[in-house]
Design an enzyme around this catalytic site. Sequence first.
Site, PDB file in Angstrom:
ATOM      1  CG  HIS A  54      -1.769   1.182   1.398  1.00 49.78           C
ATOM      2  ND1 HIS A  54      -3.113   1.191   1.108  1.00 49.78           N
ATOM      3  CD2 HIS A  54      -1.477   2.438   1.839  1.00 49.78           C
ATOM      4  CE1 HIS A  54      -3.619   2.388   1.355  1.00 49.78           C
ATOM      5  NE2 HIS A  54      -2.634   3.170   1.809  1.00 49.78           N
ATOM      6  CD  GLU A  55       1.961   3.716   3.735  1.00 48.12           C
ATOM      7  OE1 GLU A  55       2.406   4.742   3.181  1.00 48.12           O
ATOM      8  OE2 GLU A  55       0.884   3.695   4.366  1.00 48.12           O
ATOM      9  CG  HIS A  58       0.567   6.210  -0.604  1.00 45.24           C
ATOM     10  ND1 HIS A  58      -0.531   6.827  -1.158  1.00 45.24           N
ATOM     11  CD2 HIS A  58       0.107   5.539   0.488  1.00 45.24           C
ATOM     12  CE1 HIS A  58      -1.609   6.546  -0.443  1.00 45.24           C
ATOM     13  NE2 HIS A  58      -1.250   5.761   0.558  1.00 45.24           N
ATOM     14  CG  ASP A 148      -3.852   6.980   1.923  1.00 49.47           C
ATOM     15  OD1 ASP A 148      -2.891   7.549   2.469  1.00 49.47           O
ATOM     16  OD2 ASP A 148      -3.895   5.752   1.726  1.00 49.47           O
TER      17      ASP A 148
END
Length: 340
Positions: A54-55, A58, A148
Site C-alpha cells: 500500500h505504502e 504511494h 489518504d
Amino acid sequence: MNYSIRLFKVMGIPIELHITFILFLIIIIGLSVINKNIFWAILFILLFVSVVLHELGHSYVAKKYGVKIEKILLLPIGGVAMMDKIPREGELKIGLAGPIVSFIIGISLLIISQFFDINIGGYPLIYTVGLLNLMLGSFNLIPAFPMDGGRVLRAILSKKYGYLKSTKIAANIGKSLALAMLIFGLLSMNIILILVSLFVYFGAEQESRMVEVETIFKNIKAKDIMTPNPVCVDPNMSIEEFLNFMLKHKYFGYPVVENGKLIGCIGINNIHSKKGTVRDYMEKPVIVDENTDITDILKKMVYADRVFVVDENNNLKGIISKTDILRAMNILELKEELNN
C-alpha cells in the site's frame, strides 16, 4: 536513538520495523502458540506485507513527482511512508495510489479464493487477507486526515477554498472521527480502537499545524516579524536597578548590549539574588540574521523564549519572542483566508 530495524530496500526505499511492531508481533506469535493456532500470526504478517505494498503504491507515484522517500516505517497500527514533501499538484494521485493498490490486491485475492484457498485452524487465509485489503483501502479513503482520503479531499477542496482552509476541514473531520472512535473504544473496552483513535487525532492535528506553519509563514524572514529597536540593558546595571527596570518596561527578557554589540540576554528567570550585576547573571543569546527563514527560527525557539536578530558585526537589529510569532501567525492566517 534509533527505534527501528531495517529489513530491506524496495525501489531504493528502506523498509523498517519499529520496535513496538516487533514487540506486538512477538505477543501475537506467543498467543498463537498458546492457543495452538498460527492463523492469526500468519494473518498479521501478511496484513503488514499488504501495508508495505500500500505504502509502496504511494511512494511509486510520489517519486514520479520528484519526492524523496526516506523510508517506510511499520508500526503496530499501520505503516507510513516518510516523504520530504507532498507536492500539491500531485497530491490527488499520490493519495489515491495506496488505496488502489489495496483494492487490486483485495479483489485479486477474493477471486483466487473462490477457486483455491488455504485453511489454517478452520479459517480461509487467502479470502481473509483479500477482505482485509479491501477494508484497508476503504478505511484509508475516509475523507479525513491522517488517512489518504484526507489528502484526496484536500486536493479537491483546495481548488475552491485554498490549501490552508482545505487542510483544516480535512483535519477537523479527522479529529471528530477520532473522538467518536475513542468514545466507542472506551465503551466497548477495545484497546486497538482506542490506540487507532489516538493515532488519527494526533496525526490530524500534526498535519494541520505543519501545513499552517508552512503556508502562512512561506517566504517570511526574521526581519518581517521582529520587533526593531528593542529595549536593552547595560551589563554593569545592578540587579536592584534591573528589577526596577523590568517593573517599568514590563518585559520578561532583555538583550544585554555593550558598545553597541549584543553580548548576552537576561530575563526574570535568570535572577536568583539581589547581589551583583546583570553581567553576572546574563546568558548566551540565541541569534539569527535578518534573512533567517521562519522555519529555522521556530526550531531555535523550541529551547529559547526569544531570539535576537543581529547583523554581521553583531549589532542588535531586533528581537523575536514567542508572542511575536503568535501575533504574526494570527495576522498572516487571516490574510491567507481573506485571499481565498
